[in-house]
Design an enzyme around this catalytic site. Structure first.
Site, PDB file in Angstrom:
ATOM      1  N   HIS A  82      43.593  38.846  44.764  1.00  0.00           N
ATOM      2  CA  HIS A  82      42.156  39.102  44.749  1.00  0.00           C
ATOM      3  C   HIS A  82      41.435  38.253  43.707  1.00  0.00           C
ATOM      4  O   HIS A  82      40.225  38.050  43.807  1.00  0.00           O
ATOM      5  CB  HIS A  82      41.846  40.600  44.565  1.00  0.00           C
ATOM      6  N   ASP A 219      49.900  41.638  45.625  1.00  0.00           N
ATOM      7  CA  ASP A 219      48.678  41.041  45.089  1.00  0.00           C
ATOM      8  C   ASP A 219      49.005  39.834  44.204  1.00  0.00           C
ATOM      9  O   ASP A 219      48.941  39.912  42.978  1.00  0.00           O
ATOM     10  CB  ASP A 219      47.904  42.104  44.301  1.00  0.00           C
ATOM     11  N   SER A 646      43.225  42.150  35.690  1.00  0.00           N
ATOM     12  CA  SER A 646      43.816  41.738  36.962  1.00  0.00           C
ATOM     13  C   SER A 646      44.469  40.372  36.802  1.00  0.00           C
ATOM     14  O   SER A 646      43.864  39.442  36.291  1.00  0.00           O
ATOM     15  CB  SER A 646      42.737  41.654  38.043  1.00  0.00           C
TER      16      SER A 646
END
Length: 717
Positions: A82, A219, A646
């Site tokens: 992402h 991810d 992240s």
């Protein structure tokens, strides 16, 4: 090399009693935490972790909103899927939709341009500049005068640091303005997409599973940083060469187990651990409910306006994803506030602090601090309501572009040092990048629908929250389509051409959105001026409060660390399950079998056939965990993380890469405001799943070959 910094006296006593898990620590603080690191099993010397020029910290980078790490000496970077989503979307078309198909460059010539917004930042120097920022600030200064004085000093410190154009520098505040550090970073501007799996792997579960556990999301993505042939940062060019990473992380395929210690390094965005009870209640009762309603409404408009249009759907995929992420996080905060009355907990702490303050008033703290504190926070919350209403009223990317161009033209009439931050010469490349990026995330009919709907929602807000003078200047929702017909700013070349034009040209323009931007300018500037006054008063009072609060916490032996502010931080903890409520235990691992169980064939639970085939055939090879008997997908740890983390490297006790941080459990969302060690868990991709997907599903052999992978000496162990 990291500059030695003297620890503020107020903080020294706090470290001895700091606990694992809680705390987003500046690297220089880690030597004071060496006993805690040793206790949980970290074998890397704390002094090495404090040194930005040494492994592993020299391999940790920022993407300007996400975190990442070098994993080869040729500029190869691993981060979350992402986090690279913008680069994937930028290169996608309805015919070649790399979002759903995935993308793999088989050689460097096939690597795709990440786009002007895809940047890599390497922090190489941090220094305490508090004395230079805060010198000779008089207590009788107005908020605006104080704010302007601090901003001028910050600009001067940045200009001094950026005398070599190789660097991008910043001077963020710590402890809500008690301290300032100058951060020097090497900014790499040519970043290319190397490999991203299909979002059916990288975003499996989508928004349904976002902030949830169990998770089965792969991810991850790979980027590569390039520089000029002289080794210095350069604009994108086919003549550039891969950046020679001074250091990179070894990837450990040996894996980790329940109870193992982990280190996590990255760039967490914002936390609010030191907010007062009144600030929490404002967020809970007023601000967050409005923002949830606004995000829901905006998403509905985007979905309706782009329905049946594949090109518009692709263009707004990243926009919708970002809004959805913010929506679920804000809902999670509200649910968390309802589950545990954090304001009431803070009430108790605040009462205890105020009682202590009455008899232990620290030096350099005004005796009127508590009254001043309540006053400045009240003013901040009142202005926040108007700023929210303003944001609803101008919900148009074309209008925002016009406002940027108008402001830039007017700021250019000033000497560079006197221009508003964000509009100096150093910022022009970023402005151009934003204006260029719009062509990948804009469709006229969608933007017009968002603008008209925003105007209707603005009209429905409490009139007391409307900025003075704004209502009479706004177009009616019915007049919006005509604005788009009378503007050329939707065309990228036309938009960029205005970058070099002066204020007089903007004033003469017949472009509808530029005319509207000029008309709205006075209201926007009035809001900005009031914000500077409020912020200046906050910057005068809040640091005094933090100084007193730190002294109070130190006296109790409680941990003291600065709120996250997008600077490099280290946290640590253990692989651990949790119990969200009585009788339920979750984690700490999920496995590939769970992907098969969840795969329904309906979005967002659709898996690539090759992935399901490999799982059903149990082609696990050396990525099979000996305890689980299969390939682990994701795992939980007690590390203290937030947005911005992240893509953060999750390392084992030796500093080897064992995972990538990508989310938190739903019950953990309130950790931005209050850390509850019993239920706070971060969610990480297990690196063994990444390697397995690369080998068995996507056959990314060239990328695997570039990595330095440490396999278990005994595959059965």
């Amino acid at each position: 090399m990291f500059k030695s910094i003297v620890l503020p006296v107020a903080l020294i006593g706090a470290f001895a009693c700091a606990h694992a898990d809680e705390g987003q620590w500046q690297p220089y603080q880690l030597p004071q935490l060496k006993s805690e690191l040793k206790r949980i099993g970290i074998v890397i010397p704390a002094e090495r972790l404090a040194d930005l020029s040494r492994h592993p910290m020299s391999a940790i980078v920022s993407l300007g909103g996400c975190s990442a790490a070098f994993v080869s000496d040729a500029g190869l970077i691993v981060t979350n899927h992402h986090c690279a989503y913008g680069a994937v979307q930028r290169n996608s078309t309805p015919e070649h939709n790399y979002i759903t198909q995935g993308y793999l460059a088989k050689n460097r010539g096939e690597e795709l341009a990440g786009g002007p917004n895809t940047l890599v930042y390497l922090t190489d120097k941090v220094e305490n500049v508090s004395a230079r920022v805060l010198r000779e600030l008089r207590p009788d200064m107005t908020g605006r005068a104080r704010h302007d004085a601090v901003e001028a000093r910050v600009k001067a410190l940045i200009a001094e640091c950026e005398s070599d154009k190789m660097y991008r520098c910043s001077v963020p505040a710590f402890h809500r303005g008690l301290e300032y550090y100058r951060i020097r970073q090497i900014m790499l501007r040519d970043v290319r997409l190397v490999y991203a799996p299909s979002d059916r792997i990288g975003n499996f579960g989508g928004d349904v599973d976002n902030f949830e556990w169990p998770r089965h999301t792969g991810d991850f993505s790979f980027l590569r940083a390039y520089v000029g042939k002289d080794g210095r940062p350069a604009d994108p060019s086919p003549d550039n060469v891969p950046y020679r990473s001074k250091d990179f992380l070894t990837v450990s395929a040996a894996g980790i187990e329940n109870g193992d210690p982990i280190l996590l390094a990255g760039y967490p965005g914002r936390t609010s651990r030191y907010k007062l009870p009144a600030e929490i209640r404002f967020a809970r009762d007023a601000d967050f409910p409005l923002r949830v309603a606004e995000m829901q409404a905006d998403l509905a408009v985007i979905a309706s306006a782009s329905a049946g249009d594949p090109a518009a759907t692709v263009r707004y995929a990243s926009v919708a994803k970002s809004i959805n992420n913010g929506l679920k996080k804000t809902r999670g905060l509200l649910d968390g506030f309802a589950r545990k009355d954090i304001a009431a907990i803070k009430d108790v702490q605040d009462a205890a602090f105020r009682a202590w303050f009455a008899s232990h008033q620290p030096a350099n703290v005004a005796p009127t601090l508590l009254a001043d504190l309540d006053a400045v926070i009240g003013a901040d919350m009142a202005l926040d309501r108007e700023e929210f209403a303003w944001s609803v009223a101008i919900n148009s990317d074309l209008l925002k572009s016009a406002r940027t161009l108008n402001r830039l033209a007017r700021e250019r009439r000033k000497p560079d040092a006197e221009r508003e931050s964000g509009f100096q010469e150093r910022d022009l490349s970023f402005i151009k990048a934003r204006l260029t990026r719009l062509e990948q995330s804009y469709a006229g009919k969608v933007d017009a629908a968002r603008f008209a709907a925003g105007l209707r929602r603005y009209a429905a807000l409490d009139a007391k929250s409307h900025p003075p003078g704004l209502d009479a200047l706004l177009p009616t929702p019915d007049a919006v389509p005509e604005l788009y017909r009378q503007s050329q700013l939707a065309d990228t070349a036309s938009r960029l051409a205005w970058l070099s034009r002066d204020a007089a040209a903007v004033d003469r323009s017949d472009d509808a959105f530029l005319r509207l931007a000029v008309k709205l300018s006075a209201v926007g500037m009035a809001l900005e001026d009031r914000r500077k006054e409020v912020d200046g008063n906050l910057e005068r009072v809040i640091p005094q409060y933090m100084q007193a609060l730190i002294a109070w916490k130190t006296a109790q032996g409680k941990p003291v660390y600065a709120d996250a502010n997008s600077t490099l931080r280290v946290t640590f903890g253990t692989v651990a399950p949790y119990s969200p409520r009585d009788g339920i235990s979750k984690g700490p691992f999920t496995t590939v079998e769970g992907i098969v169980e969840k795969s329904s064939g309906k979005s967002p639970f659709v898996s690539p056939p090759a992935l399901l085939e490999a799982i059903k055939a149990k082609r696990y090879g050396r990525f099979r965990d000996p305890v689980l008997g299969t390939v682990p997908v994701d795992f939980l740890s007690s590390a203290d993380t937030t947005g911005g983390n992240s893509g953060s490297a999750v390392m084992n006790k030796y500093g080897e890469l064992v995972g990538l941080n990508f989310d938190s459990t739903y019950e953990s969302v309130t950790k931005d405001w209050y850390f509850d060690r019993d239920i706070t868990r971060a969610i990480h991709l297990d690196i063994r799943y990444m390697l397995w997907v690369m080998q068995e599903v996507d056959h990314a052999d060239n990328v695997l070959k570039e990595l330095t992978i440490k396999y278990p000496s005994n595959p059965s162990k």
